[in-house]
Design an enzyme around this catalytic site. Structure first.
Site, mmCIF file in Angstrom:
data_model
loop_
_atom_site.group_PDB
_atom_site.id
_atom_site.type_symbol
_atom_site.label_atom_id
_atom_site.label_comp_id
_atom_site.label_asym_id
_atom_site.label_seq_id
_atom_site.Cartn_x
_atom_site.Cartn_y
_atom_site.Cartn_z
ATOM 1 N N SER A 179 -9.068 31.310 -34.897
ATOM 2 C CA SER A 179 -9.776 30.029 -34.890
ATOM 3 C C SER A 179 -11.170 30.325 -35.400
ATOM 4 O O SER A 179 -11.644 31.467 -35.312
ATOM 5 C CB SER A 179 -9.856 29.451 -33.478
ATOM 6 O OG SER A 179 -10.745 28.348 -33.434
ATOM 7 N N TYR A 225 -11.269 29.094 -24.282
ATOM 8 C CA TYR A 225 -10.675 29.188 -25.612
ATOM 9 C C TYR A 225 -11.413 30.206 -26.479
ATOM 10 O O TYR A 225 -10.791 31.067 -27.119
ATOM 11 C CB TYR A 225 -10.721 27.801 -26.257
ATOM 12 C CG TYR A 225 -10.027 27.691 -27.594
ATOM 13 C CD1 TYR A 225 -8.641 27.571 -27.666
ATOM 14 C CD2 TYR A 225 -10.749 27.666 -28.786
ATOM 15 C CE1 TYR A 225 -7.998 27.440 -28.886
ATOM 16 C CE2 TYR A 225 -10.121 27.536 -30.004
ATOM 17 C CZ TYR A 225 -8.743 27.421 -30.056
ATOM 18 O OH TYR A 225 -8.119 27.297 -31.271
#
Length: 244
Positions: free
Chosen positions: A136, A149
């Site tokens: 990501s 996250y």
């Protein structure tokens, strides 16, 4: 026929990638928890193999990998994609249980899938294969309120580098795809939250999820002699570079 196993294949980037590979004639292992959602992805595709499993369960995931290898004959590519965002909150409002839940899917689950793919690729003849980890842009630059996250995605970068190094003697390549603001259910939830906080906000820039899927296809189709170590694909206008 080339083979790929995709975790988190029932929705979002995993589903878009599965549909693209199926359309390109690959044999695709569809791994996720919800059988009904996987059946929907597989509909009309002879090359789809439905593999209901939770990546946090090592035994169930191992059975899924074994089942796919038995049916497909070998595993050419793993798209290590399953993940969750977790709570969006300041660190002191995130419970340890919430943190552990995100770690279990995004990091422990990714390791479980990677080790199973590595073992299969090491043992098969001819030896070798490719692992593509879904990172990501949070592996580089976090969003506010994303401690769970972001922590896992930074760790995925270390996992990618270790797999790349340890895979060299066995012709196992590993790369990482860092995606920013592809229009998935997860990103839409962030957009909706931003609009709740500020009804006049236009929402963050996004891109069609198929661009992420095409990036995975590019990495997967490379010959064994070449590897994309890290690739970043983002919505053009998103505030990733600079102050935004």
């Amino acid at each position: 026929m080339k083979t790929i196993l995709i975790t988190g294949a029932s929705s979002g980037i995993g589903r878009a990638t599965a549909e693209l590979f199926l359309d390109k004639g690959w044999q695709v292992g569809l791994l996720a928890r919800r059988r009904d959602a996987l059946e929907d992805v597989a509909q009309g595709h002879d090359g789809a193999v439905i593999l209901p499993a939770d990546v946090t369960d090592p035994d169930a995931t191992a059975r899924a990998f074994d089942s796919f290898a038995a049916k497909a004959g070998r595993l050419d590519v793993l798209f290590n994609n399953a993940g969750m965002f977790g709570p969006s909150a300041p660190p002191d409002e995130v419970t340890v249980e919430d943190f552990d839940a995100v770690m279990a899917v995004n990091l422990r689950g990714m390791f479980i899938a990677a080790r199973l793919a590595f073992a299969q690729m090491r043992a098969q003849v001819p030896q070798g294969g490719r692992i593509v980890n879904n990172g990501s842009i949070s592996a580089h630059s976090p969003r506010p309120g994303s401690i769970c996250y972001t922590t896992t995605k930074h760790a995925v970068t270390g996992l990618t580098k270790s797999l790349s190094l340890d895979g060299r003697p066995f012709d196992i390549a590993c790369g990482q795809l860092d995606i920013g603001n592809a229009r998935t259910e997860l990103v839409q939830a962030l957009v909706d939250k931003a609009r709740q906080d500020d009804p006049d906000a236009s929402g963050p820039p996004t891109m069609d999820v198929t661009h992420a899927a095409r990036a995975v296809l590019h990495m997967a189709e490379l010959p064994a002699e070449a590897n994309v170590q890290f690739m970043t694909v983002t919505a053009t206008q998103m505030p990733f570079i600079g102050r935004g």
